[in-house]
Design a protein around this motif. Structure first.
Motif, PDB file in Angstrom:
ATOM      1  N   LEU A  36       0.823  -1.203   0.000  1.00  0.00           N
ATOM      2  CA  LEU A  36       0.000   0.000   0.000  1.00  0.00           C
ATOM      3  C   LEU A  36       0.860   1.258   0.000  1.00  0.00           C
ATOM      4  O   LEU A  36       0.490   2.267  -0.614  1.00  0.00           O
ATOM      5  CB  LEU A  36      -0.938  -0.007   1.201  1.00  0.00           C
ATOM      6  N   SER A  37       2.006   1.192   0.664  1.00  0.00           N
ATOM      7  CA  SER A  37       2.884   2.370   0.679  1.00  0.00           C
ATOM      8  C   SER A  37       3.329   2.726  -0.735  1.00  0.00           C
ATOM      9  O   SER A  37       3.399   3.912  -1.081  1.00  0.00           O
ATOM     10  CB  SER A  37       4.102   2.120   1.566  1.00  0.00           C
ATOM     11  N   GLY A  38       3.628   1.726  -1.545  1.00  0.00           N
ATOM     12  CA  GLY A  38       4.032   1.992  -2.918  1.00  0.00           C
ATOM     13  C   GLY A  38       2.897   2.570  -3.745  1.00  0.00           C
ATOM     14  O   GLY A  38       3.110   3.452  -4.589  1.00  0.00           O
ATOM     15  N   GLN A  39       1.691   2.094  -3.491  1.00  0.00           N
ATOM     16  CA  GLN A  39       0.535   2.583  -4.241  1.00  0.00           C
ATOM     17  C   GLN A  39       0.202   4.027  -3.896  1.00  0.00           C
ATOM     18  O   GLN A  39      -0.225   4.799  -4.764  1.00  0.00           O
ATOM     19  CB  GLN A  39      -0.665   1.682  -3.951  1.00  0.00           C
ATOM     20  N   LEU A  40       0.404   4.415  -2.648  1.00  0.00           N
ATOM     21  CA  LEU A  40      -0.022   5.742  -2.191  1.00  0.00           C
ATOM     22  C   LEU A  40       1.086   6.781  -2.152  1.00  0.00           C
ATOM     23  O   LEU A  40       0.831   7.949  -1.846  1.00  0.00           O
ATOM     24  CB  LEU A  40      -0.646   5.625  -0.798  1.00  0.00           C
ATOM     25  N   ALA A  41       2.311   6.374  -2.478  1.00  0.00           N
ATOM     26  CA  ALA A  41       3.436   7.304  -2.382  1.00  0.00           C
ATOM     27  C   ALA A  41       3.233   8.538  -3.251  1.00  0.00           C
ATOM     28  O   ALA A  41       3.520   9.673  -2.825  1.00  0.00           O
ATOM     29  CB  ALA A  41       4.733   6.591  -2.763  1.00  0.00           C
ATOM     30  N   GLU A  42       2.730   8.366  -4.454  1.00  0.00           N
ATOM     31  CA  GLU A  42       2.563   9.504  -5.341  1.00  0.00           C
ATOM     32  C   GLU A  42       1.499  10.478  -4.845  1.00  0.00           C
ATOM     33  O   GLU A  42       1.477  11.642  -5.263  1.00  0.00           O
ATOM     34  CB  GLU A  42       2.225   9.030  -6.753  1.00  0.00           C
ATOM     35  N   LYS A  43       0.655  10.017  -3.934  1.00  0.00           N
ATOM     36  CA  LYS A  43      -0.350  10.905  -3.344  1.00  0.00           C
ATOM     37  C   LYS A  43       0.152  11.601  -2.085  1.00  0.00           C
ATOM     38  O   LYS A  43      -0.566  12.396  -1.483  1.00  0.00           O
ATOM     39  CB  LYS A  43      -1.615  10.108  -3.007  1.00  0.00           C
ATOM     40  N   GLY A  44       1.372  11.257  -1.667  1.00  0.00           N
ATOM     41  CA  GLY A  44       1.929  11.866  -0.475  1.00  0.00           C
ATOM     42  C   GLY A  44       1.379  11.298   0.814  1.00  0.00           C
ATOM     43  O   GLY A  44       1.506  11.905   1.881  1.00  0.00           O
ATOM     44  N   ILE A  45       0.759  10.107   0.735  1.00  0.00           N
ATOM     45  CA  ILE A  45       0.230   9.438   1.929  1.00  0.00           C
ATOM     46  C   ILE A  45       1.236   8.356   2.332  1.00  0.00           C
ATOM     47  O   ILE A  45       1.534   7.456   1.552  1.00  0.00           O
ATOM     48  CB  ILE A  45      -1.138   8.804   1.649  1.00  0.00           C
ATOM     49  N   ARG A  46       1.738   8.457   3.543  1.00  0.00           N
ATOM     50  CA  ARG A  46       2.738   7.500   4.021  1.00  0.00           C
ATOM     51  C   ARG A  46       2.065   6.334   4.744  1.00  0.00           C
ATOM     52  O   ARG A  46       1.109   6.529   5.491  1.00  0.00           O
ATOM     53  CB  ARG A  46       3.735   8.195   4.954  1.00  0.00           C
ATOM     54  N   VAL A  47       2.590   5.121   4.511  1.00  0.00           N
ATOM     55  CA  VAL A  47       2.062   3.909   5.148  1.00  0.00           C
ATOM     56  C   VAL A  47       3.220   3.151   5.774  1.00  0.00           C
ATOM     57  O   VAL A  47       4.135   2.730   5.080  1.00  0.00           O
ATOM     58  CB  VAL A  47       1.336   3.003   4.128  1.00  0.00           C
ATOM     59  N   ASN A  48       3.179   3.007   7.082  1.00  0.00           N
ATOM     60  CA  ASN A  48       4.239   2.311   7.812  1.00  0.00           C
ATOM     61  C   ASN A  48       3.615   1.380   8.840  1.00  0.00           C
ATOM     62  O   ASN A  48       2.389   1.306   8.966  1.00  0.00           O
ATOM     63  CB  ASN A  48       5.162   3.319   8.495  1.00  0.00           C
ATOM     64  N   ALA A  49       4.455   0.681   9.580  1.00  0.00           N
ATOM     65  CA  ALA A  49       3.954  -0.260  10.580  1.00  0.00           C
ATOM     66  C   ALA A  49       4.875  -0.299  11.791  1.00  0.00           C
ATOM     67  O   ALA A  49       6.030   0.127  11.740  1.00  0.00           O
ATOM     68  CB  ALA A  49       3.813  -1.661   9.980  1.00  0.00           C
ATOM     69  N   VAL A  50       4.339  -0.837  12.871  1.00  0.00           N
ATOM     70  CA  VAL A  50       5.085  -1.075  14.100  1.00  0.00           C
ATOM     71  C   VAL A  50       4.938  -2.554  14.429  1.00  0.00           C
ATOM     72  O   VAL A  50       3.832  -3.101  14.365  1.00  0.00           O
ATOM     73  CB  VAL A  50       4.566  -0.202  15.259  1.00  0.00           C
ATOM     74  N   ALA A  51       6.053  -3.198  14.785  1.00  0.00           N
ATOM     75  CA  ALA A  51       6.050  -4.633  15.110  1.00  0.00           C
ATOM     76  C   ALA A  51       6.451  -4.821  16.567  1.00  0.00           C
ATOM     77  O   ALA A  51       7.606  -5.128  16.865  1.00  0.00           O
ATOM     78  CB  ALA A  51       7.005  -5.390  14.191  1.00  0.00           C
TER      79      ALA A  51
END
Length: 283
Positions: free
Chosen positions: A202-217
């Motif tokens: 999802l991070s790759g899909q939304l990068a061009e929109k400037g929306i960051r997607v990360n996670a915590v483990a």
């Protein structure tokens, strides 16, 4: 026993209630706020207790209005809401099952109605049911675990995306079990591995929109899910095998979510942070 960390205790319901734990998890932020989420609006699923509670209260201290999504733990949710209000922010309580897409759509709709916008989504709700033999995992357990832990993340992201824009952030909760596995939590660990792939994709899909997607483990963290999952002996030893020789507290994990949600992490997407007490894992 020599490696006992907490008093032996169990709960007979998932995902557990913080009001029944002893000692209580530490959730209050450990430092003053600095406005890193000023004027932001955040949704935190599983926000009534544990890591979700600590994240919600920290977000409020940093300036965010917070919507708490929880399954049924009304007393826990009310305590969290009071803590948010004590930080001078609004708390919107939304009760329901994130495994239901209609509910997730309604959550976002109510947030937009209440606050007029959405900036941060924290997908955190989870359940786990240990089984020593994979053959003991029933179709119902498998389905429910995936619906809560994975489908709910998809549904919440799908509902939120029309309202997220440049500078917005999604933070997903995966687990150390995604990287090292867990023989007694095969279905749970599988969902957490899928969340890593979901985050990266999802991070790759939304990068061009400037929306960051990360996670915590997170590693072993003292939350209601622990006495609601394991027997008393395992609860007493929980976290003892980590290099730091103890379980983590929710307020030791929450800053990872804050970092990924705010502009401090403006050049970070598709990544996973590992607050786990020193365990070295790949990824």
């Amino acid at each position: 026993m020599s490696d006992q960390i907490n008093p032996p205790q169990v709960q007979d319901h998932q995902p557990g209630r913080e009001t029944e734990m002893h000692p209580k998890p530490q959730y209050m932020p450990r430092y003053p706020g600095s406005g890193r989420l000023k004027d932001k609006v955040a949704i935190v699923t599983g926000g009534d207790s544990g890591i979700g509670r600590a994240v919600a209260v920290l977000f409020a201290r940093e300036g965010a209005e917070v919507a708490l999504v929880y399954l049924e733990e009304t007393e826990d949710a009310a305590i969290t809401a009071d803590a948010i209000k004590a930080e001078g922010k609004q708390a919107l309580l939304l009760r329901g099952d994130v495994g239901d897409k209609t509910f997730c759509d309604n959550v976002v709709g109510q947030v937009i109605e209440q606050f007029g916008k959405l900036d941060v989504l924290v997908n955190n709700a989870a359940e786990q049911h240990p089984k020593k033999d994979v053959e003991e995992i029933t179709p119902q357990q498998l389905r429910e675990t995936f619906e809560t832990n994975l489908f709910g993340y998809f549904y919440m992201a799908q509902a939120a995306l029309p309202y997220l824009g440049e500078g917005s952030a999604i933070v997903n909760t995966t687990s150390v079990t995604a990287y090292r596995g867990s023989p007694e939590l095969v279905d749970y660990a599988s969902t957490k591995g899928a969340i890593v792939a979901f985050t990266r994709s999802l991070s790759g899909q939304l990068a061009e929109k400037g929306i960051r997607v990360n996670a915590v483990a997170p590693g072993p963290i003292w939350t209601p899910l622990i006495p609601a999952t394991f027997d008393a002996e395992k609860v007493a030893e929980f976290g003892a095998s980590q290099p730091l020789k103890r379980p983590g507290q929710p307020n030791e994990v929450a800053p990872s979510y804050l970092f990924l949600a705010c502009e401090d992490a403006s050049y970070i997407t598709g990544q996973v942070l590992h607050p786990n007490g020193g365990e070295i894992i790949n990824g």
